[in-house]
Design an enzyme around this catalytic site. Structure first.
Site, PDB file in Angstrom:
ATOM      1  N   GLY A  73       0.813  -1.205   0.000  1.00 23.10           N
ATOM      2  CA  GLY A  73       0.000   0.000   0.000  1.00 23.10           C
ATOM      3  C   GLY A  73       0.849   1.260   0.000  1.00 23.10           C
ATOM      4  CG  ASN A 153      -4.548   3.845   9.236  1.00 21.06           C
ATOM      5  OD1 ASN A 153      -4.960   4.851   8.666  1.00 21.06           O
ATOM      6  ND2 ASN A 153      -3.392   3.822   9.869  1.00 21.06           N
ATOM      7  CD  GLN A 181      -6.733  -0.598   7.837  1.00 19.27           C
ATOM      8  OE1 GLN A 181      -7.505  -1.484   8.209  1.00 19.27           O
ATOM      9  NE2 GLN A 181      -5.453  -0.639   8.116  1.00 19.27           N
ATOM     10  CB  SER A 201      -1.782  -3.304   1.331  1.00 15.60           C
ATOM     11  OG  SER A 201      -0.719  -4.080   1.830  1.00 15.60           O
ATOM     12  CB  ALA A 202      -1.999  -8.793  -0.563  1.00 21.70           C
ATOM     13  CG  HIS A 203       0.173  -6.678   4.867  1.00 21.84           C
ATOM     14  ND1 HIS A 203       0.036  -6.267   6.172  1.00 21.84           N
ATOM     15  CD2 HIS A 203       0.624  -5.611   4.183  1.00 21.84           C
ATOM     16  CE1 HIS A 203       0.423  -4.993   6.257  1.00 21.84           C
ATOM     17  NE2 HIS A 203       0.773  -4.576   5.060  1.00 21.84           N
ATOM     18  CB  THR A 239      11.701 -11.167 -11.561  1.00 22.57           C
ATOM     19  OG1 THR A 239      12.698 -11.093 -12.570  1.00 22.57           O
ATOM     20  CG2 THR A 239      11.100 -12.551 -11.520  1.00 22.57           C
ATOM     21  CB  CYS A 327       3.281   3.735  10.657  1.00 19.88           C
ATOM     22  SG  CYS A 327       2.249   2.629   9.715  1.00 19.88           S
TER      23      CYS A 327
HETATM   24  C1  LIG Z   1      -1.309  -0.380   6.156  1.00 25.29           C
HETATM   25  C2  LIG Z   1      -1.759   0.834   5.432  1.00 25.29           C
HETATM   26  C3  LIG Z   1      -0.990   1.370   4.393  1.00 25.29           C
HETATM   27  C4  LIG Z   1       0.353   0.805   4.008  1.00 25.29           C
HETATM   28  O1  LIG Z   1       0.268  -0.460   3.419  1.00 25.29           O
HETATM   29  P1  LIG Z   1       1.573  -1.400   3.382  1.00 25.29           P
HETATM   30  O2  LIG Z   1       1.191  -2.513   2.465  1.00 25.29           O
HETATM   31  O3  LIG Z   1       1.795  -1.876   4.781  1.00 25.29           O
HETATM   32  O4  LIG Z   1       2.680  -0.594   2.851  1.00 25.29           O
HETATM   33  C5  LIG Z   1      -1.481   2.475   3.722  1.00 25.29           C
HETATM   34  N1  LIG Z   1      -2.673   3.031   4.061  1.00 25.29           N
HETATM   35  C6  LIG Z   1      -3.429   2.535   5.048  1.00 25.29           C
HETATM   36  C7  LIG Z   1      -4.744   3.171   5.354  1.00 25.29           C
HETATM   37  C8  LIG Z   1      -3.004   1.425   5.773  1.00 25.29           C
HETATM   38  O5  LIG Z   1      -3.756   0.955   6.770  1.00 25.29           O
END
Ligand SMILES: *Cc1c(COP(=O)(O)O)cnc(C)c1O
Length: 386
Positions: A73, A153, A181, A201-203, A239, A327
């Protein structure tokens, strides 16, 4: 006996889905071909990437070739923001964002200011909402670009992105949303939201860490960010992270397929948490919008307490929660989001964020409530003994 961990910090990251994990594994071992090579082993990787691209596109109502895979993200947000001077020039360019964005947006905006771009940081109301009227008042003849998050978030507040997007589309102002989020947790459709760019963001939706998504509307360009073998439509060479990309596709598909059921459970968990803590601890303050909010996130400020101490006491009980955003923790600064809501520094530093996910159970929620009340009691007694 080792205690079971209770993970209630799903806004920071999530556990991988079993399906997504199983689907990614072969691409780390048996099917390790480089998607750019020409033999059949490589073709399998290539096809798997394109299938994931399709899964993600379908998930957000986009076309397959609108989806670019990134490292996360933060990269997707940084990429879009850093495109602004390339698209519009450094001089005579005004952009708008809000004061409660993720740091990957805010710090990218600070960097743009260094280059001479004018940035307006919209204020939010007491529950963290940006309004269309607020935005309209900030728009100038030289406004070229707006970036607003879909859901916050730290407090879970959902912004009126569709309403704002429709207005901006009419005005021909480019619109980016940080949907990190929101993706996989609430319905997200790029057409209904009228956005030109979207970051995910996948995680954060039970995929793997290190895989991000950038949606880019057809006909709108971003400058190339990585040079090399011209992967990802020539915009981001290198890659591909095949396994992570494959996991992202399946994780998103799975979350969308049981989104409503999960959301209903999470809403119950959050309400039980608020009610349960409030029954024992007087004068808690629940931050964020009681109506337009993500299902699983709750941010609570306590009277005469410290979020840092609460978090550490809960950690001793095997419970993971967060003080504000992962963060910024580690620094003794109050959350910029809570400060923007109008909390005092003391209130902001007293807050914890509890964020439930699809693998949490009501039994865990009850343990969280019990532990939070006990921990607060400890802190309260320690401070009143002084
Ligand atoms: C976690 C988050 C990000 C950053 O994503 P990453 O994949 O961890 O770099 C950006 N914006 C929001 C709102 C988030 O919660």
């Amino acid at each position: 006996m080792p205690r079971e961990l209770i993970y209630a910090d799903n806004a920071a990251t999530t556990k991988m889905s079993d399906v997504a994990f199983a689907k990614m594994l072969p691409f780390l071992q048996e099917q390790y071909g480089n998607a750019s090579s020409q033999y059949s082993l490589a073709m399998k990787s290539k096809r798997a990437i394109e299938q994931a691209r399709e899964q993600v596109a379908v998930g957000i109502g986009a076309e397959r070739n609108n989806i670019i895979f990134t490292s996360g993200g933060s990269e997707s947000n940084s990429w879009v923001l850093s495109s602004v001077p390339v698209l519009f020039g450094n001089k005579g360019t005004h952009i708008i964002t809000s004061g409660i964005e993720h740091h990957s947006v805010l710090r990218a905006c600070h960097a743009l200011e260094q280059k001479g771009i004018d940035v307006t940081y919209l204020s939010v109301d007491r529950v963290g909402r940006v309004t269309l009227d607020n935005l309209k008042a900030a728009i100038r003849p030289d406004t070229k670009f707006v970036s607003l998050m879909l859901a916050n978030n730290e407090i879970g507040t959902i912004q009126p992105i569709a309403e704002i997007g429709r207005y901006l589309r009419d005005k021909n102002i480019l619109f980016h949303t940080d949907a990190v989020q929101a993706m996989g947790h609430i319905p997200v459709n790029v057409n209904e939201l009228y956005v030109d760019f979207l970051a995910a963001s996948a995680h954060k939706f039970n995929g793997a860490k290190g895989t991000g998504i950038l949606y880019k509307r057809s006909g709108i360009s971003v400058p190339q960010i990585v040079f090399g073998g011209e992967q990802e439509y020539g915009l981001r060479s290198g890659t591909e992270n095949v396994a992570g990309i494959v996991a992202a596709g399946y994780a998103l598909e799975e979350n969308i397929s049981d989104m409503r059921g999960t959301a209903n459970r999470l809403v119950t968990f959050v309400q039980a948490t608020i009610d349960g803590i409030r029954a024992k601890v007087p004068n808690i303050c629940v931050n964020g919008d009681p109506e337009n909010r993500l299902p699983g996130i709750v941010n609570i400020a306590f009277e005469n307490s410290s979020g840092e101490s609460l978090m550490h006491l809960l950690d001793l009980k095997g419970i993971c929660v967060s003080t504000s955003s992962a963060c910024t923790s580690g620094k003794d600064e109050p959350s910029h989001v809570l400060m923007a809501l109008g909390l005092s520094e003391k209130q902001a530093k007293s807050a914890i964020r509890i964020s439930y996910g699809k693998y949490n159970t009501m039994q865990e929620v009850e343990s969280v409530i019990f532990a939070v009340c006990n921990a607060y009691d400890k802190i309260f007694r320690a401070t009143s003994n002084l």
